[in-house]
Design a protein around this motif. Structure first.
Motif, PDB file in Angstrom:
ATOM      1  N   TRP A  52     130.225 -16.805  30.030  1.00  0.00           N
ATOM      2  CA  TRP A  52     129.509 -16.187  31.140  1.00  0.00           C
ATOM      3  C   TRP A  52     128.731 -17.234  31.924  1.00  0.00           C
ATOM      4  O   TRP A  52     128.778 -17.262  33.154  1.00  0.00           O
ATOM      5  CB  TRP A  52     128.563 -15.099  30.619  1.00  0.00           C
ATOM      6  CG  TRP A  52     127.963 -14.313  31.743  1.00  0.00           C
ATOM      7  CD1 TRP A  52     128.495 -13.211  32.327  1.00  0.00           C
ATOM      8  CD2 TRP A  52     126.744 -14.585  32.437  1.00  0.00           C
ATOM      9  NE1 TRP A  52     127.673 -12.773  33.343  1.00  0.00           N
ATOM     10  CE2 TRP A  52     126.583 -13.606  33.428  1.00  0.00           C
ATOM     11  CE3 TRP A  52     125.769 -15.565  32.315  1.00  0.00           C
ATOM     12  CZ2 TRP A  52     125.495 -13.580  34.290  1.00  0.00           C
ATOM     13  CZ3 TRP A  52     124.681 -15.538  33.176  1.00  0.00           C
ATOM     14  CH2 TRP A  52     124.552 -14.542  34.146  1.00  0.00           C
TER      15      TRP A  52
ATOM     16  N   TRP B 214     129.211 -18.498  35.832  1.00  0.00           N
ATOM     17  CA  TRP B 214     128.085 -18.523  36.768  1.00  0.00           C
ATOM     18  C   TRP B 214     127.918 -19.915  37.361  1.00  0.00           C
ATOM     19  O   TRP B 214     127.779 -20.071  38.573  1.00  0.00           O
ATOM     20  CB  TRP B 214     126.813 -18.093  36.029  1.00  0.00           C
ATOM     21  CG  TRP B 214     125.560 -18.300  36.806  1.00  0.00           C
ATOM     22  CD1 TRP B 214     125.055 -17.497  37.778  1.00  0.00           C
ATOM     23  CD2 TRP B 214     124.650 -19.388  36.675  1.00  0.00           C
ATOM     24  NE1 TRP B 214     123.876 -18.034  38.259  1.00  0.00           N
ATOM     25  CE2 TRP B 214     123.618 -19.195  37.594  1.00  0.00           C
ATOM     26  CE3 TRP B 214     124.614 -20.517  35.857  1.00  0.00           C
ATOM     27  CZ2 TRP B 214     122.557 -20.097  37.716  1.00  0.00           C
ATOM     28  CZ3 TRP B 214     123.563 -21.403  35.981  1.00  0.00           C
ATOM     29  CH2 TRP B 214     122.550 -21.178  36.909  1.00  0.00           C
TER      30      TRP B 214
ATOM     31  N   ARG C 283     130.602 -20.739  39.865  1.00  0.00           N
ATOM     32  CA  ARG C 283     130.408 -20.028  41.140  1.00  0.00           C
ATOM     33  C   ARG C 283     129.314 -20.668  41.984  1.00  0.00           C
ATOM     34  O   ARG C 283     129.477 -20.849  43.185  1.00  0.00           O
ATOM     35  CB  ARG C 283     130.084 -18.551  40.892  1.00  0.00           C
ATOM     36  CG  ARG C 283     131.300 -17.715  40.585  1.00  0.00           C
ATOM     37  CD  ARG C 283     130.972 -16.234  40.583  1.00  0.00           C
ATOM     38  NE  ARG C 283     129.947 -15.857  39.622  1.00  0.00           N
ATOM     39  CZ  ARG C 283     130.154 -15.649  38.319  1.00  0.00           C
ATOM     40  NH1 ARG C 283     131.357 -15.788  37.815  1.00  0.00           N
ATOM     41  NH2 ARG C 283     129.157 -15.301  37.531  1.00  0.00           N
TER      42      ARG C 283
END
Length: 91
Positions: free
Chosen positions: A67, A71, A74
């Motif tokens: 995760w 993140w 991105r």
């Protein structure tokens, strides 16, 4: 000849571990293990090496969690908010 950056001198987490942006979890773990041993046990206990170890651990902590890695990937491809705010707002 250009000097190589130490792990704590770069903001790119992939560069800190010396891996490609497309590295798989096994490659991330192997790079972390190699660098951790190199900086923690082989180079001695100096303030600069301690900063390197902290930078390597931070990079591994983020890139080894799917995760957090998503993140991070991105946010590094998006422009910073300050770069897209019109000049009138800054005044």
């Amino acid at each position: 000849m250009a000097r190589l950056l130490r792990p704590y001198e770069t903001r790119n987490l992939y560069s800190r571990l010396g891996i490609a942006d497309t590295a798989q979890p096994d490659a991330i773990k192997l790079a972390f293990s190699r660098l951790f041993v190199e900086y923690y046990s082989m180079k001695g206990n100096t303030p600069e090496n301690n900063m390197d170890v902290d930078a390597i651990k931070q990079a591994y902590r983020i890139l080894s969690d799917s995760w957090l890695k998503g993140w991070y990937d991105r946010i590094r491809t998006k422009p910073r908010v300050i770069d897209i705010i019109p000049d009138e707002v800054h005044a």
